[in-house]
Motif scaffolding. Structure first.
Motif, short mmCIF file in Angstrom:
data_model
loop_
_atom_site.label_atom_id
_atom_site.label_comp_id
_atom_site.label_asym_id
_atom_site.label_seq_id
_atom_site.Cartn_x
_atom_site.Cartn_y
_atom_site.Cartn_z
N TYR A 282 0.81 -1.21 0.00
CA TYR A 282 0.00 0.00 0.00
C TYR A 282 0.85 1.28 0.00
N CYS A 283 2.16 1.18 -0.02
CA CYS A 283 3.04 2.32 0.25
C CYS A 283 2.79 3.48 -0.70
N TYR A 284 2.52 4.65 -0.12
CA TYR A 284 2.22 5.83 -0.92
C TYR A 284 3.45 6.37 -1.64
N ALA A 285 4.65 5.89 -1.26
CA ALA A 285 5.88 6.37 -1.91
C ALA A 285 6.19 5.64 -3.20
N ARG A 286 5.50 4.56 -3.49
CA ARG A 286 5.81 3.77 -4.69
C ARG A 286 5.87 4.60 -5.97
N PRO A 287 4.90 5.49 -6.23
CA PRO A 287 4.93 6.23 -7.50
C PRO A 287 6.18 7.07 -7.70
N SER A 288 6.91 7.39 -6.63
CA SER A 288 8.11 8.22 -6.79
C SER A 288 9.21 7.52 -7.57
N HIS A 289 9.19 6.18 -7.63
CA HIS A 289 10.22 5.48 -8.40
C HIS A 289 10.06 5.72 -9.90
N ALA A 290 8.85 6.08 -10.32
CA ALA A 290 8.63 6.36 -11.74
C ALA A 290 9.41 7.60 -12.18
N TRP A 291 9.71 8.50 -11.27
CA TRP A 291 10.49 9.68 -11.61
C TRP A 291 11.89 9.33 -12.07
N MET A 292 12.35 8.14 -11.69
CA MET A 292 13.70 7.71 -12.07
C MET A 292 13.67 6.69 -13.20
N GLY A 293 12.52 6.56 -13.86
CA GLY A 293 12.40 5.63 -14.97
C GLY A 293 12.26 4.19 -14.53
N LEU A 294 11.86 3.97 -13.27
CA LEU A 294 11.72 2.63 -12.73
C LEU A 294 10.26 2.33 -12.40
N GLU B 262 -9.00 -4.34 13.56
CA GLU B 262 -7.92 -4.47 14.55
C GLU B 262 -7.54 -3.14 15.20
N MET B 263 -8.18 -2.07 14.82
CA MET B 263 -7.76 -0.75 15.31
C MET B 263 -7.63 -0.71 16.82
N GLU B 264 -8.68 -1.09 17.52
CA GLU B 264 -8.67 -1.01 18.98
C GLU B 264 -7.60 -1.92 19.59
N ALA B 265 -7.43 -3.12 19.03
CA ALA B 265 -6.45 -4.06 19.56
C ALA B 265 -5.02 -3.53 19.38
N VAL B 266 -4.73 -2.94 18.23
CA VAL B 266 -3.40 -2.39 17.98
C VAL B 266 -3.12 -1.23 18.92
N LEU B 267 -4.09 -0.33 19.07
CA LEU B 267 -3.90 0.83 19.93
C LEU B 267 -3.73 0.41 21.39
N TYR C 72 -3.66 7.94 12.65
CA TYR C 72 -4.07 6.98 11.63
C TYR C 72 -4.21 7.70 10.30
N VAL C 73 -4.11 6.95 9.23
CA VAL C 73 -4.34 7.44 7.88
C VAL C 73 -5.17 6.39 7.16
N GLY D 238 1.47 4.57 14.87
CA GLY D 238 0.71 4.93 13.68
C GLY D 238 -0.06 3.73 13.18
N PHE D 239 -1.38 3.78 13.27
CA PHE D 239 -2.20 2.73 12.68
C PHE D 239 -2.51 3.18 11.25
N ALA D 240 -1.57 2.90 10.38
CA ALA D 240 -1.64 3.47 9.04
C ALA D 240 -1.00 2.53 8.02
N PRO D 241 -1.76 2.21 6.97
CA PRO D 241 -3.08 2.74 6.70
C PRO D 241 -4.20 1.88 7.29
N VAL D 242 -5.32 2.52 7.51
CA VAL D 242 -6.55 1.79 7.84
C VAL D 242 -7.16 1.32 6.52
N ILE D 243 -7.31 0.01 6.38
CA ILE D 243 -7.89 -0.55 5.15
C ILE D 243 -9.23 -1.15 5.51
N PRO D 244 -10.32 -0.47 5.19
CA PRO D 244 -11.64 -0.98 5.58
C PRO D 244 -11.92 -2.35 4.98
#
Length: 360
Positions: free
Chosen positions: A85-97, A245-250, A263-264, A233-239
């Motif tokens: 789910y990593c939001y940073a994945r698209p940044s690799h496209a900037w390097m042609g990857l 598991e939110m309460e158990a993790v916290l 959370y995000v 950080g309970f992130a990301p929350v995937i409905p």
């Protein structure tokens, strides 16, 4: 031309199922399973490659109104943890990857990061403000054990009394408690540990090379015991996948010594939406349709909505329920304390750093 895959390829120990070309490439390439795999030779194992990046600066600036810091440091690009789910994945496209398997296996590091940071902190016009470490990719990659890129940056932070926050999914952060502990006690450092699930099976599938959930809880305890203000950080929350598991993790994090929480809600911008769909269909085919339906319900009927006002939390009844549960849980477990304010008044440029700077 892109040829559609009949079945995503599976690579042991990796999150993404495919390695499609980045969005900026004029020609798209994507490997796929043509159904004749038993007749083919076994592919070579996907190995991680490291490439030094000779950057000119180390402190990155941002003006995003929904991000709680305006400057950050990322010792690495790409992330071997392989969180699907990593939001940073698209940044690799900037390097042609590819934001797919390339993101997890082609890692860039900054060998001169510590020197660049010392240079920037020593500048006469520098104004001290909190620096966040790990805002894009995790500063504690597995290779950090050998490279010590993050360690070098923390050592500079300590010499200058530069306040910072840091976030990770790795127990390796405990290696640096000799720096984090004293700085935390002096109001110069805070840490966040991201824990998305307590289910080892789900964690292994979703975050294949990150520390196990228990190891992350151990890191929370070690940091707290050392006097570091630590949050979870309970992130990301995937409905439909991990939100139950939110309460158990916290609760587990609070028992380990966490003082605050955040959370995000899952974000699926750009290539991530296709990568996540492929992974979900492979790992949780029984609930894939339901999960995607709930995700769209938090994004106005779309896979993703980039509106600044709601991109971190989502909108609609499902997102509101997540928010209500989170607020109740942090109050119940004592995680609703005010965020620790770091002390910028202790910043100083060491005499030896100033003398070294004057040589250039």
């Amino acid at each position: 031309m892109s040829i559609p895959a009949t079945k995503p390829l599976q690579t042991k120990g990796r999150g993404a199922r495919t390695n499609a070309s980045g969005r900026y490439e004029p020609v798209a390439h994507e490997a796929f399973d043509d159904g004749w795999t038993p007749e083919d030779e076994a592919p070579e194992p996907l190995r991680t490659t490291l490439t030094p990046e000779h950057a000119r600066t180390i402190i990155a600036k941002n003006t995003s109104p929904d991000v709680g810091f305006d400057r950050s440091i990322n010792p690495y690009k790409g992330c071997e943890h392989g969180c699907i789910y990593c939001y940073a994945r698209p940044s690799h496209a900037w390097m042609g990857l590819s934001p797919g398997l390339d993101f997890e296996s082609r890692i860039f590091f900054k060998p001169e990061g510590a020197r660049l940071l010392e240079q920037e902190l020593s500048a006469r016009k520098y104004v001290c403000k909190r620096i966040h470490i790990g805002g894009n990719t995790d500063p504690y990659q597995p290779v950090e054990r050998e490279l010590k890129s993050t360690r070098g940056i923390l050592e500079v932070m300590q010499r200058f009394n530069q306040p910072f926050s840091i976030i990770t999914k790795s127990n390796l952060i405990t290696r640096d408690i000799d720096i984090l502990g004293p700085m935390g006690r002096e109001g110069l450092a805070t840490a966040f540990v991201s824990i998305t699930t307590l289910d080892r099976g789900l964690a292994r599938a979703m975050e294949p090379r990150a520390s196990t959930p228990q190891r992350r809880l151990d890191a929370v305890k070690a940091l707290a015991d050392a006097g570091v203000p630590v949050g979870v950080g309970f992130a990301p929350v995937i409905p439909g996948l991990n939100d139950h598991e939110m309460e158990a993790v916290l609760e587990a994090a609070a028992k380990a010594g966490a003082q605050t929480a955040m959370y995000v809600t899952l974000r699926l911008p750009l290539e991530i939406k296709d990568l996540f769909r492929e992974w979900l269909a492979d790992v949780r085919p029984d609930r894939a349709a339901r999960v995607m339906s709930l995700i769209r319900q938090t994004r106005g009927g779309k896979d993703y909505d980039a509106d600044w006002a709601q991109r971190m939390k989502g909108s609609g009844p499902v997102a509101q329920l997540i928010s209500t549960r989170f607020k109740a849980a942090i109050k119940r477990y004592g995680l609703d304390q005010e965020r620790h304010v770091l002390d910028v008044t202790k910043f100083r440029v060491p005499a030896d750093a100033r003398a070294q700077l004057e040589l250039f």
